[in-house]
Design a protein around this motif. Structure first.
Motif, mmCIF file in Angstrom:
data_model
loop_
_atom_site.group_PDB
_atom_site.id
_atom_site.type_symbol
_atom_site.label_atom_id
_atom_site.label_comp_id
_atom_site.label_asym_id
_atom_site.label_seq_id
_atom_site.Cartn_x
_atom_site.Cartn_y
_atom_site.Cartn_z
ATOM 1 N N GLY A 441 -14.904 -51.637 -15.733
ATOM 2 C CA GLY A 441 -14.822 -51.422 -17.170
ATOM 3 C C GLY A 441 -16.183 -51.358 -17.834
ATOM 4 N N ASN A 442 -16.181 -51.440 -19.152
ATOM 5 C CA ASN A 442 -17.417 -51.330 -19.936
ATOM 6 C C ASN A 442 -18.149 -52.656 -20.019
ATOM 7 O OD1 ASN A 442 -16.463 -48.796 -20.516
ATOM 8 N ND2 ASN A 442 -16.862 -48.936 -22.702
ATOM 9 N N LEU A 443 -19.461 -52.559 -20.123
ATOM 10 C CA LEU A 443 -20.300 -53.676 -20.551
ATOM 11 C C LEU A 443 -21.332 -53.081 -21.493
ATOM 12 C CD1 LEU A 443 -20.899 -55.942 -17.412
ATOM 13 C CD2 LEU A 443 -19.579 -56.470 -19.456
ATOM 14 N N VAL A 444 -20.924 -52.828 -22.714
ATOM 15 C CA VAL A 444 -21.771 -52.127 -23.672
ATOM 16 C C VAL A 444 -22.173 -53.102 -24.780
ATOM 17 C CG1 VAL A 444 -21.941 -50.195 -25.276
ATOM 18 C CG2 VAL A 444 -20.566 -49.976 -23.197
ATOM 19 N N PHE A 445 -23.470 -53.329 -24.917
ATOM 20 C CA PHE A 445 -23.973 -54.256 -25.930
ATOM 21 C C PHE A 445 -24.961 -53.559 -26.861
ATOM 22 C CE2 PHE A 445 -22.994 -56.642 -22.064
ATOM 23 C CZ PHE A 445 -21.995 -57.466 -22.556
ATOM 24 N N THR A 446 -24.965 -52.239 -26.831
ATOM 25 C CA THR A 446 -25.847 -51.493 -27.709
ATOM 26 C C THR A 446 -25.111 -51.136 -28.986
ATOM 27 O OG1 THR A 446 -25.167 -49.453 -26.623
ATOM 28 C CG2 THR A 446 -27.150 -50.526 -25.805
ATOM 29 N N VAL A 455 -14.753 -55.591 -24.877
ATOM 30 C CA VAL A 455 -13.929 -56.764 -25.175
ATOM 31 C C VAL A 455 -12.902 -56.962 -24.069
ATOM 32 C CG1 VAL A 455 -12.221 -57.738 -26.765
ATOM 33 C CG2 VAL A 455 -14.253 -56.601 -27.664
ATOM 34 N N LYS A 456 -12.243 -55.878 -23.663
ATOM 35 C CA LYS A 456 -11.245 -55.966 -22.582
ATOM 36 C C LYS A 456 -11.889 -56.402 -21.270
ATOM 37 C CE LYS A 456 -8.261 -52.304 -24.484
ATOM 38 N NZ LYS A 456 -7.716 -50.943 -24.238
ATOM 39 N N THR A 457 -13.069 -55.840 -20.981
ATOM 40 C CA THR A 457 -13.746 -56.185 -19.730
ATOM 41 C C THR A 457 -14.080 -57.669 -19.690
ATOM 42 O OG1 THR A 457 -14.709 -53.971 -19.565
ATOM 43 C CG2 THR A 457 -15.751 -55.709 -18.272
ATOM 44 N N LEU A 458 -14.670 -58.185 -20.769
ATOM 45 C CA LEU A 458 -15.061 -59.590 -20.791
ATOM 46 C C LEU A 458 -13.843 -60.508 -20.758
ATOM 47 C CD1 LEU A 458 -18.016 -59.558 -23.358
ATOM 48 C CD2 LEU A 458 -18.138 -59.652 -20.870
ATOM 49 N N ALA A 459 -12.783 -60.112 -21.452
ATOM 50 C CA ALA A 459 -11.554 -60.916 -21.405
ATOM 51 C C ALA A 459 -11.010 -60.941 -19.978
ATOM 52 C CB ALA A 459 -10.516 -60.351 -22.366
ATOM 53 N N GLY A 460 -11.070 -59.794 -19.310
ATOM 54 C CA GLY A 460 -10.617 -59.737 -17.926
ATOM 55 C C GLY A 460 -11.472 -60.567 -16.989
ATOM 56 N N LEU A 461 -12.727 -60.756 -17.336
ATOM 57 C CA LEU A 461 -13.624 -61.585 -16.529
ATOM 58 C C LEU A 461 -13.461 -63.066 -16.826
ATOM 59 C CD1 LEU A 461 -16.903 -59.445 -16.679
ATOM 60 C CD2 LEU A 461 -15.436 -59.795 -14.687
ATOM 61 N N GLY A 462 -12.623 -63.397 -17.820
ATOM 62 C CA GLY A 462 -12.308 -64.798 -18.068
ATOM 63 C C GLY A 462 -12.983 -65.421 -19.271
ATOM 64 N N PHE A 463 -13.701 -64.634 -20.076
ATOM 65 C CA PHE A 463 -14.368 -65.185 -21.247
ATOM 66 C C PHE A 463 -13.360 -65.322 -22.394
ATOM 67 C CE2 PHE A 463 -17.692 -63.230 -18.730
ATOM 68 C CZ PHE A 463 -18.682 -64.195 -18.751
ATOM 69 N N SER A 464 -13.421 -66.455 -23.094
ATOM 70 C CA SER A 464 -12.411 -66.733 -24.112
ATOM 71 C C SER A 464 -12.721 -66.090 -25.460
ATOM 72 C CB SER A 464 -12.269 -68.250 -24.308
ATOM 73 O OG SER A 464 -13.473 -68.812 -24.799
ATOM 74 N N ILE A 469 -19.539 -63.207 -27.791
ATOM 75 C CA ILE A 469 -20.539 -62.934 -26.769
ATOM 76 C C ILE A 469 -21.214 -61.595 -27.032
ATOM 77 C CG2 ILE A 469 -20.845 -62.415 -24.313
ATOM 78 C CD1 ILE A 469 -18.677 -64.496 -23.734
ATOM 79 N N ILE A 470 -20.420 -60.574 -27.356
ATOM 80 C CA ILE A 470 -20.996 -59.251 -27.646
ATOM 81 C C ILE A 470 -21.961 -59.345 -28.816
ATOM 82 C CG2 ILE A 470 -20.470 -56.907 -28.406
ATOM 83 C CD1 ILE A 470 -17.777 -57.193 -26.883
ATOM 84 N N SER A 471 -21.575 -60.083 -29.838
ATOM 85 C CA SER A 471 -22.449 -60.252 -31.004
ATOM 86 C C SER A 471 -23.746 -60.941 -30.619
ATOM 87 C CB SER A 471 -21.714 -61.059 -32.080
ATOM 88 O OG SER A 471 -22.536 -61.268 -33.202
ATOM 89 N N ASP A 472 -23.651 -61.982 -29.794
ATOM 90 C CA ASP A 472 -24.863 -62.682 -29.332
ATOM 91 C C ASP A 472 -25.785 -61.734 -28.582
ATOM 92 O OD1 ASP A 472 -24.050 -65.101 -30.369
ATOM 93 O OD2 ASP A 472 -23.243 -65.852 -28.476
#
Length: 942
Positions: A441-446, A455-464, A469-472
């Motif tokens: 999936g995506n990991l886009v922070f730009t 958001v879907k990728t990070l949720a799938g990786l287990g982040f609550s 996190i993206i904002s940080d």
């Protein structure tokens, strides 16, 4: 292949209240039965429907644009809102008729939207300037002309004149302080007020709807800058922390409203930032990494899913735009012909210059137009800023009908075929890049938007909390932390992100790992060296993420002392801790002979090597459960080494002022230091004993000063940190006694004055440093003192009284505070100490807890079951405390421990999970307390 056609005729009569003329516009008649927004517009603007029928949609669009463009700046706010909203409604109606009938292609339609947005924005800006000037805040003499020095840049779709049907408009509002007229307010105060009023005129909803939603987030550092920024501060921002995604955004930048000359002057200064003639290695790698993070999988998984974000999804508009923009950034610095704002123009030029094939440019241009058409039809339904074909069949059926499809299945299949073709071209771009380390999936922070696929990728990786996190991370990319304030630091972070998030997911507690990583990065004073080390050492990176997931204190320490990471590169770092393969102990010991170092230099040299050695022990403990059994000994050996090295340093410091010592001294350890059982954050309990030479005049002054210097050497905070908190309360008379005690006074005190608890503490005394002959004398006297006959009943009574005071004055924080709780470590230590003091005729060997318990069983003073209970409990507690103190700052309830710390602790104890650890501790505490009460003859075990 997908095609856009006029909507198919719909059954049923027109909705009530619609102008009959709608029936004479077949595409609109069908659309009003499908799209509530278009039906509402037709009902609100019947004269516009008639004008479209009589004069044509093109004329209606132009009249609406002219109405906005010719708006008098002195119009009231309310009238300006009404006029612009009515013009917007007419533009929407007319362009919908032209679009749905396929009279105009997508590019003409988007140009029409963009021309209206320009006119409306210019009008709203002039009205805002006039009203602000009427307050006396700024001079605006000619409201028929733009106010000098203030302008808006259009970016994104508006910049490229490709605005969507219901798009926000991306603008950057700026002012040139040298051009802005004077007034009662400074430029920095008045300019944001003008832009705020302009935005309100465009955005505020009325009974006529709204005109445009205005997005100001593409301005420099939007979280910390006003809505209108000065050109000077913007130039400084882009020069210092401008990112590659911002370079991409400025490909489409153009003047949209206000002082065109000032806008063009600013854009001229941006040319070197956007179009670099020579891309350095790191900039190119950053572009590659950004591409790699968007839809990392090259296959077609999910491309047949009818739920599809047309703008951001795989095989969507963003991929085509990125396909063009990345190559523009790479080649456009040397070839100005590639500096095209419109995506389709860029594709054409890339083909003309040989960077892509004609077929690729032709296919992507065609599909781009089709996707934009689908996007418009999604937005026509309810005038919502959305780009998604949802999972709901009724929504997709309406979009399909507006696109000329009578079968949803065929529509879905044709859209999927479009996506596959786009994604195939897209995946071939930078084909040499490697996968995202298993991340799907995506990991886009730009950019400023939160990418829904990320958001879907990070949720799938287990982040609550993926959005937080993206904002940080977006903030890190803007240089909001010291580690990423350089371009290379940000580029390294981009390259690291896939592995970072994959490793964090693999810890089993990604939230804790992320918290540790955030603490680490936020604390770094600089980033390039540290991030480079992590980028080139994936094994170290993985080990660190594991540590962060279980040990927040290590994250903080590494942030403040990033050079500790370099010790991981030492070839002997992972060797057996019993071997000084990294040379830390040897380097500390060498201080003894290095007389060239002054007192402070010696302190710092010891601290530098101590940090590396201490980190190595904790690192090994938290990564290798086999170390748990010997960790206490290793921490103690390190403390011994530091004390041994600093003892002569402290003595020499006093010798400089008082001359040679008239006697000898011995540095003794008590408590956990004495029993060789320190943890990662233990204090050191010390006692200094000296013996003056015969006839010495002032030995007490010398050894008092030397002791004070030694305590300073051990516990003082320097720029290299500190070693240990030194506690001397166990010396004779405690705080009231001299810091250095004479051997004869030591003997007399323990024979005649010491309390029972002091004799108990004496069982763990050992000499660490100083004169060897005096050390032998001290240890001999210790053994003599501990073999003196004592009243066993009094010893047990005193020990019970002391334990009761501790339970009252220093209670356990919770039931798993295994040191202080009933049945905890203190109770086992009390039992062993009382056994030694009440059985002075026995040989207790080294007097460690383990050996005393084993010997007590052999002597029949404990049953085999009692000894096993106490031994197993003490080892359980010791291992538990070793991990807790290596990882955490304080004794918190085990339920609050990071999951990774729970797992490794359970593994070290050979138990299934932390629940089993808790059960074992609870059982041990109960059993130990029962033994304690029996052996100290307590009346109750309650």
């Amino acid at each position: 292949m997908f095609e856009l056609n006029p909507p198919l005729p719909q059954e049923g009569s027109l909705a009530p209240g619609l102008e009959p003329a709608v029936s004479d516009l077949p595409c609109m008649a069908s659309a009003t039965r499908i799209a509530p927004y278009l039906q509402r517009l037709c009902r609100m603007r019947p004269d516009t429907v008639k004008a479209i029928l009589s004069d044509g949609g093109e004329s209606v669009v132009q009249r609406a644009i002219d109405a906005a463009r010719n708006l008098d700046a002195q119009t009231s706010d309310a009238d300006a809102r009404r006029i612009l909203r009515q013009a917007k409604a007419d533009v929407h109606l007319a362009l919908a008729s032209l679009d749905l009938s396929c009279t105009w292609d997508w590019d003409k339609v988007t140009e029409g939207f963009s021309d209206f947005a320009d006119a409306a924005t210019e009008a709203a800006l002039r009205v805002a300037c006039w009203h602000i000037s009427q307050k006396g805040w700024i001079d605006y003499a000619d409201p028929t002309q733009p106010m000098p020095g203030i302008f808006l840049l259009a970016l994104g779709k508006l910049g490229a004149k490709e605005l969507n049907y219901s798009s926000d408009i991306d603008v950057v509002a700026m002012f040139d302080a040298d051009r802005l007229p004077e007034g009662k307010m400074s430029p920095g105060e008045v300019a944001p007020r003008i832009i705020q009023l302009m935005s309100q005129i465009l955005e505020a909803p009325t009974e006529h709807g709204y005109v445009l939603r205005v997005d100001h987030r593409l301005r420099p550092d939007p979280r910390s800058t006003p809505i209108c920024v000065s050109t000077t501060s913007a130039e400084l921002y882009y020069e210092s922390v401008g990112q590659n995604w911002e370079r991409m955004a400025y490909i489409k930048a153009r003047p949209a409203a206000g002082d065109t000359a000032a806008a063009e002057a600013f854009l001229e200064t941006m040319v070197p930032f956007v179009w670099r003639r020579h891309l350095d290695f790191w900039a190119l790698e950053d572009i590659r990494a950004i591409k790699q993070q968007i839809h990392s999988t090259g296959g077609h998984q999910g491309l047949d899913n009818p739920e599809f974000d047309v703008k951001l999804g795989r095989g969507g508009i963003r991929e085509i735009e990125f396909f063009a923009q990345t190559q523009q950034l790479i080649h456009g610095g040397r070839n100005p012909v590639l500096r095209q704002m419109r995506t389709v123009d860029a594709l054409a030029m890339l083909a003309q210059e040989g960077h892509i094939s004609e077929e690729t440019a032709r296919d992507l241009t065609h599909i781009y137009g089709l996707l934009r058409g689908i996007e418009h039809r999604i937005q026509m339904l309810n005038d919502e800023h959305t780009h998604s074909l949802t999972a709901r069949e009724d929504q997709r059926t309406k979009v399909a009908a507006l696109s000329g499809y009578d079968e949803l299945a065929r529509f879905d299949a044709d859209v999927s075929a479009l996506r596959i073709k786009v994604h195939d071209y897209y995946s071939d771009l930078f084909h040499e890049t490697t996968p995202l380390s298993g991340v799907e999936g995506n990991l886009v922070f730009t950019g400023v938007d939160i990418d829904p696929e990320t958001v879907k990728t990070l949720a799938g990786l287990g982040f609550s909390d993926p959005e937080k996190i993206i904002s940080d991370v977006q903030g890190w990319h803007r240089g909001n932390i010291r580690a990423t304030r350089s371009a290379r630091g940000r580029q390294l972070l981009t390259a690291l992100e896939p592995r970072l998030f994959q490793h964090m997911s693999e810890t089993g507690n990604p939230d804790a790992a992320y918290t540790g990583l955030k603490t680490f990065l936020n604390g770094l004073s600089a980033g390039i060296q540290t991030l480079s080390l992590l980028a080139t050492n994936p094994v170290i990176l993985g080990d660190l993420i594991d540590l962060f997931s279980m040990a927040p204190r290590i994250a903080r320490e590494l942030a403040s002392r990033p050079n500790l990471l370099e010790s991981l590169l030492d070839g002997g770092f992972t060797d057996d801790l019993a071997e000084d393969t990294c040379g830390h102990f040897g380097s500390i010991s060498s201080i003894v002979e290095d007389t060239s170092l002054d007192f402070e230099q010696a302190m710092n040299e010891v601290r530098r090597n101590f940090r590396d050695a201490h980190f190595r022990i904790r690192f090994k403990l938290l990564n290798d459960v086999r170390v748990a059994n010997t960790a206490g000994l290793r921490f103690t050996e390190l403390a011994d080494c530091c004390i041994e090295a600093l003892t002569p340093v402290a003595r020499r410091e006093v010798e400089r002022k008082l001359g040679p010592p008239q006697g000898r001294w011995a540095i003794c350890g008590l408590g956990k230091l004495g029993s060789r059982d320190l943890t990662a954050n233990s204090d050191v309990d010390l006692m200094v004993i000296y013996e003056p030479d015969e006839g010495a005049q002032d030995a007490v002054t010398f050894f008092t000063r030397a002791t004070q210097r030694l305590i300073t050497a051990i516990s003082a905070q320097t720029e290299e940190g500190h070693l240990y908190e030194a506690d001397m309360q166990l010396r004779p008379s405690g705080r009231a006694g001299p810091v250095a005690v004479r051997l004869s006074a030591f003997k007399d005190y323990y024979r005649n004055e010491a309390w029972t608890w002091e004799h108990m503490a004496l069982t763990r005394l050992r000499v660490i440093a100083g004169d060897s002959a005096l050390a032998d004398a001290v240890m001999a006297e210790k053994e003599t003192l501990l073999t003196l006959p004592r009243d066993a009943e009094m010893i047990r009574k005193d020990a019970l009284d002391m334990r009761d005071r501790l339970l009252r004055d220093k209670p356990a924080k919770h039931e798993f505070d295994v040191k202080l709780t009933k049945g905890g470590m203190i109770d086992i230590e009390f039992i062993t100490q009382v056994l030694q003091l009440t059985n002075t005729d026995r040989d207790w060997g080294s007097r460690t807890v383990d050996e005393v318990l084993e010997k007590a069983s052999g002597y029949g003073l404990l049953t085999g079951e009692e000894a096993d209970t106490l031994l197993s409990a003490y080892r359980l507690y010791r291992t538990y405390l070793s991990f807790q103190r290596a990882a955490l700052d304080q004794s918190i309830h085990v339920d609050e421990w990071p999951e990774a710390l729970k797992r490794i602790t359970a593994k070290a104890l050979e138990l299934n999970d932390i629940a089993a650890v808790k059960a074992a501790i609870t059982s041990a505490e109960t059993s130990v307390w029962q033994v304690f009460c029996r052996k100290l003859q307590r009346e109750t075990t309650e």
